[in-house]
Write a protein that holds these residues in place. Structure first.
Motif, short mmCIF file in Angstrom:
data_model
loop_
_atom_site.label_atom_id
_atom_site.label_comp_id
_atom_site.label_asym_id
_atom_site.label_seq_id
_atom_site.Cartn_x
_atom_site.Cartn_y
_atom_site.Cartn_z
N VAL A 279 52.68 52.42 -10.38
CA VAL A 279 51.60 53.23 -10.96
C VAL A 279 51.97 54.72 -10.90
CG1 VAL A 279 49.20 53.98 -10.62
CG2 VAL A 279 49.78 51.56 -10.44
N GLU A 280 52.00 55.35 -12.07
CA GLU A 280 52.32 56.79 -12.11
C GLU A 280 51.06 57.63 -12.03
OE1 GLU A 280 55.05 58.13 -15.13
OE2 GLU A 280 56.09 56.21 -15.05
N HIS A 281 50.06 57.25 -12.82
CA HIS A 281 48.80 57.98 -12.81
C HIS A 281 47.68 57.00 -12.53
CE1 HIS A 281 51.07 61.18 -14.51
NE2 HIS A 281 51.24 60.58 -15.67
N GLY A 282 46.76 57.39 -11.69
CA GLY A 282 45.66 56.47 -11.40
C GLY A 282 44.43 57.24 -10.94
N THR A 283 43.57 56.54 -10.21
CA THR A 283 42.29 57.12 -9.78
C THR A 283 42.51 58.39 -8.95
OG1 THR A 283 41.58 54.82 -9.61
CG2 THR A 283 40.06 56.47 -8.82
N TYR A 284 43.58 58.40 -8.15
CA TYR A 284 43.87 59.58 -7.32
C TYR A 284 44.03 60.82 -8.20
CZ TYR A 284 46.62 62.80 -4.46
OH TYR A 284 47.08 63.91 -3.81
N HIS A 285 44.86 60.71 -9.23
CA HIS A 285 45.13 61.87 -10.11
C HIS A 285 43.90 62.25 -10.91
CE1 HIS A 285 48.80 59.50 -9.39
NE2 HIS A 285 49.32 60.68 -9.13
N LEU A 286 43.10 61.22 -11.21
CA LEU A 286 41.87 61.44 -11.96
C LEU A 286 40.91 62.30 -11.15
CD1 LEU A 286 40.66 60.32 -14.62
CD2 LEU A 286 39.58 58.54 -13.26
N ILE A 287 40.72 61.92 -9.89
CA ILE A 287 39.80 62.66 -9.02
C ILE A 287 40.35 64.04 -8.70
CG2 ILE A 287 38.71 62.64 -6.73
CD1 ILE A 287 38.48 59.58 -7.00
N GLU A 288 41.66 64.14 -8.61
CA GLU A 288 42.30 65.43 -8.35
C GLU A 288 42.31 66.31 -9.62
OE1 GLU A 288 44.48 66.96 -5.74
OE2 GLU A 288 43.09 65.83 -4.50
N HIS A 289 41.95 65.72 -10.74
CA HIS A 289 41.95 66.41 -12.05
C HIS A 289 43.35 66.89 -12.45
CE1 HIS A 289 37.39 67.09 -12.53
NE2 HIS A 289 37.61 66.21 -11.58
N THR A 290 44.37 66.12 -12.05
CA THR A 290 45.73 66.49 -12.47
C THR A 290 46.16 65.69 -13.69
OG1 THR A 290 46.64 64.90 -10.89
CG2 THR A 290 46.50 67.17 -10.15
N VAL A 291 45.30 64.76 -14.12
CA VAL A 291 45.61 63.98 -15.32
C VAL A 291 44.27 63.66 -16.00
CG1 VAL A 291 45.50 61.70 -14.19
CG2 VAL A 291 46.98 61.99 -16.12
N SER A 292 44.29 63.57 -17.32
CA SER A 292 43.03 63.27 -18.01
C SER A 292 42.74 61.77 -17.88
CB SER A 292 43.12 63.64 -19.49
OG SER A 292 43.85 62.64 -20.17
N ALA A 293 41.47 61.41 -18.01
CA ALA A 293 41.08 60.01 -17.87
C ALA A 293 41.86 59.13 -18.86
CB ALA A 293 39.58 59.87 -18.10
N LYS A 294 42.01 59.64 -20.08
CA LYS A 294 42.69 58.82 -21.10
C LYS A 294 44.15 58.56 -20.73
CE LYS A 294 39.60 59.62 -24.89
NZ LYS A 294 39.15 60.46 -25.95
N ASP A 295 44.77 59.52 -20.05
CA ASP A 295 46.17 59.35 -19.66
C ASP A 295 46.34 58.44 -18.44
OD1 ASP A 295 47.07 60.86 -21.75
OD2 ASP A 295 47.11 62.74 -20.62
N ALA A 296 45.24 58.19 -17.73
CA ALA A 296 45.33 57.35 -16.54
C ALA A 296 45.11 55.87 -16.87
CB ALA A 296 44.30 57.81 -15.50
N ILE A 297 44.67 55.59 -18.10
CA ILE A 297 44.32 54.21 -18.47
C ILE A 297 45.57 53.37 -18.76
CG2 ILE A 297 43.21 52.82 -20.30
CD1 ILE A 297 41.15 55.10 -20.56
N VAL A 298 45.58 52.17 -18.23
CA VAL A 298 46.64 51.21 -18.62
C VAL A 298 45.94 49.98 -19.22
CG1 VAL A 298 48.31 51.94 -16.86
CG2 VAL A 298 46.71 50.11 -16.31
N SER A 299 46.62 49.33 -20.16
CA SER A 299 45.98 48.13 -20.72
C SER A 299 46.38 46.92 -19.87
CB SER A 299 46.35 47.95 -22.19
OG SER A 299 47.72 48.09 -22.33
#
Length: 254
Positions: A56-76
């Motif tokens: 996992v490169e981007h996930g909930t951690y980065h989302l809460i830290e606001h270092t990645v946008s929600a759309k970029d954290a999504i995996v299918s």
């Protein structure tokens, strides 16, 4: 406008992640567009849907830290109509990192606000604690679903959780509703299971889901194959229970 439901109970082993994964998969199979957010550092919802946590490169951690946008954290995922924001190994540190931040309880809410129109349901699998991560989930959610196992001590700690919900309603999120209490791990052969069902219904009546999740071997096997019960064994009792829960939820808002 999608509905955001946090699945929470500070007790471990009550079927929180099982419910998050399988309810999400069931809603997807019933043609609803669903996003599951894994907000538990144990990352069981992530691995339970066949995603390698190490990768996992981007996930909930980065989302809460606001270092990645929600759309970029999504995996299918391989499950129909189901997307995931996975848990990242760093999530374990988030409670300490958030302590000094302004509006720390609102980090998740602001991060996922752009997704609300993209999905019918957004489910948040919470950590088994009432720390900052769970507080973030409750502040972001429209409602909270509380799994309760049909075992001794089932109601222990429930008062504490309901008090936390009340204080979140008062301070951070006046719109927060209790979606309902979900009875899990039910074994009809055990007198204790039946006593717990009666007691919960007596105390909470309308708040209890009609669907009861029964103990089911296939349900406990599915995560080790990285699959939801729907893809692992669609004919099992566990799959039927979760499809019935999904249907109950859909009808509630029809």
């Amino acid at each position: 406008m999608g509905k955001i439901i946090a699945i929470a109970n500070q007790k471990g082993g009550v079927g929180k992640t099982t419910t998050s994964v399988n309810l999400a998969a069931s809603l997807g199979v019933l043609e609803k567009k669903v996003l599951l957010i894994d907000a538990d550092p144990q990352a069981n919802a992530t691995s339970g849907l066949g995603i390698d946590v190490e990768q996992v490169e981007h996930g909930t951690y980065h989302l809460i830290e606001h270092t990645v946008s929600a759309k970029d954290a999504i995996v299918s995922t391989s499950s129909p109509n189901l997307d995931l924001i996975p848990a990242h190994i760093d999530l374990v540190a988030i409670e300490i990192e958030l302590v000094d931040k302004d509006k720390r309880e609102y980090m998740l809410k602001s991060a996922i606000s752009e997704l609300k129109d993209e999905y019918d349901y957004i489910l948040i699998d919470c950590a088994p604690s009432l720390g900052l991560l769970t507080l973030n989930a409750l502040t972001a959610a429209d409602s909270v679903m509380i799994p309760i196992q049909c075992e001794y001590f089932a109601l222990e700690g429930l008062g504490k959780l309901l008090n936390t919900v009340k204080s979140v309603q008062k301070i951070h999120n006046p719109e927060l509703d209790i979606e309902g209490l979900l009875l899990t791990m039910y074994d009809s052969r055990l007198r204790l299971s039946n006593q717990v069902v009666d007691e919960v219904k007596k105390h909470f009546d309308e708040m209890v889901f009609k669907t009861i999740i029964q103990r089911n071997v296939r349900l406990s096997e599915a995560p080790s194959y990285g699959e939801s019960i729907i893809s692992y064994d669609a004919g099992s009792k566990g799959a039927n229970n979760y499809l019935s829960l999904a249907q109950e939820l859909i009808e509630k808002y029809a």
